[in-house]
Design an enzyme around this catalytic site. Sequence first.
Site, PDB file in Angstrom:
ATOM      1  N   GLU A  75     -47.448  -3.676   9.352  1.00 26.66           N
ATOM      2  CA  GLU A  75     -46.179  -3.673   9.794  1.00 26.66           C
ATOM      3  C   GLU A  75     -45.575  -2.205  10.580  1.00 26.66           C
ATOM      4  O   GLU A  75     -45.205  -2.296  11.681  1.00 26.66           O
ATOM      5  CB  GLU A  75     -45.202  -4.122   8.991  1.00 26.66           C
ATOM      6  CG  GLU A  75     -45.471  -5.700   8.493  1.00 26.66           C
ATOM      7  CD  GLU A  75     -45.202  -6.498   9.620  1.00 26.66           C
ATOM      8  OE1 GLU A  75     -44.582  -6.131  10.709  1.00 26.66           O
ATOM      9  OE2 GLU A  75     -45.576  -7.728   9.604  1.00 26.66           O
ATOM     10  N   TYR A 158     -36.434  -5.281   7.747  1.00 29.55           N
ATOM     11  CA  TYR A 158     -37.509  -6.094   8.422  1.00 29.55           C
ATOM     12  C   TYR A 158     -38.751  -6.026   7.550  1.00 29.55           C
ATOM     13  O   TYR A 158     -39.290  -6.991   7.163  1.00 29.55           O
ATOM     14  CB  TYR A 158     -37.770  -5.843   9.849  1.00 29.55           C
ATOM     15  CG  TYR A 158     -39.061  -6.248  10.301  1.00 29.55           C
ATOM     16  CD1 TYR A 158     -39.198  -7.732  10.537  1.00 29.55           C
ATOM     17  CD2 TYR A 158     -40.060  -5.288  10.620  1.00 29.55           C
ATOM     18  CE1 TYR A 158     -40.488  -8.226  10.904  1.00 29.55           C
ATOM     19  CE2 TYR A 158     -41.412  -5.776  10.976  1.00 29.55           C
ATOM     20  CZ  TYR A 158     -41.589  -7.204  11.155  1.00 29.55           C
ATOM     21  OH  TYR A 158     -42.622  -7.777  11.515  1.00 29.55           O
ATOM     22  N   ASP A 176     -37.876  -9.436  13.526  1.00 29.11           N
ATOM     23  CA  ASP A 176     -38.230  -8.235  14.265  1.00 29.11           C
ATOM     24  C   ASP A 176     -37.673  -8.825  15.645  1.00 29.11           C
ATOM     25  O   ASP A 176     -36.759  -9.823  15.943  1.00 29.11           O
ATOM     26  CB  ASP A 176     -39.320  -8.250  14.330  1.00 29.11           C
ATOM     27  CG  ASP A 176     -40.479  -9.416  14.868  1.00 29.11           C
ATOM     28  OD1 ASP A 176     -39.710 -10.126  15.176  1.00 29.11           O
ATOM     29  OD2 ASP A 176     -41.692  -9.287  15.044  1.00 29.11           O
TER      30      ASP A 176
END
Length: 393
Positions: A75, A158, A176
């Site tokens: 991520e 997130y 996102d």
Amino acid sequence: IFNYQLFILEVVGKDNFFPRILAKQFYFFFVFPTLFITAMNTLHFRKIFISWYESNKRDLPWRVSPTPYRVWISEIILQQTRVDQGINYYNRFIEKFPDCTTLAASSENDVLKMWQGLGYYSRARNLLYASKQIFNNHNGIFPNRFEEIKKLKGVGEYTAAAIASISFNEPVAAIDGNVYRVLSRLFSAEIPINSVEGKKYFKELANQLVDPIDPGNFNQAIMEFGALQCVPVNPDCTSCPFQSECKAFKNDSVKRFPLKIKATKVRDRYFNYLVIEFEDKILFHKRIEKDIWKNLYDFPLIETNHPVNPEVLFHSEDWNQLFNNKMVSVKNLSNVFIHQLSHQRIHTRFYHIVPNSKEVTPANCLFIDKKNILGLPVPKLIERYLLETELIN
């Protein structure tokens, strides 16, 4: 609508009017009625997302074994680059630092070197810092709740939600850019996604939609849908499974969404790098200032407020201070390199200088053997110059 929102907040926010939980529901019901979709619609949307995902999902390395560490690394990398480019960075990073303990024991130089080319080097430093937090504060075991994960340095809502849902099955929405785009089009949301009100709206909406039984799969499904189907430009709406539900499609307004507040203006900067070579060594400078590329290595730099003629630079106070008012010859002067960052555009010229001695050693500078330069963590701009000019092999 914004004046109306302020009125609602003023009225329902008073403690003597409604309990806070009712005030919140009252606000969102009147200002964002789209939020209150029926339970039947929620199940319907989930089913479409999951069905599409099972048929279209990409085979990505972090999905094979979605440990919290691997999801975390993927991520953070994907915040910097596209998936197709990020795979190679991810594989190299995991090969070098296969787990949190290995990462925590590594040097900053090693981590920055593996991050080289991705930009936003503070994120690499945050990875190292957070790995030490996990090692020292959690006995090397990755925290397993959203609120605890969010306390790690450099981990926002997130990323914490992605890790918590995918690796620990916690029902929290990971929002996102893809999710913002999908939801804003699906519900024709007339509110900027980067506004305070917009973030509240989409957080409420996404958390209402997330599957409480399989939140990780759902979050990946909606993000993948945005990445492959509901793309930013020219989405293929004719093959979209949400044709009958998508309000933007029905109103022929897909191109309008998502709405955004105008982005920050890009700042132009003008770098004049002095590439000082002496006896098969090149002088490098470690950037310790609070600026871009902190703790990476570049060359001695004279920054100007605008493009300058070389002759003007040669007679400048900065040039004379650097070379102690001694005459030096410039072996080569590069063309202008343009390096684009998110909010900065760097205009750069490189002055290749071969002095008669090593007397030129500004603060935070040291001569590095050419054979060792590839091991230094440097900005992509510096790497590009070194390779294009064949100063290193």
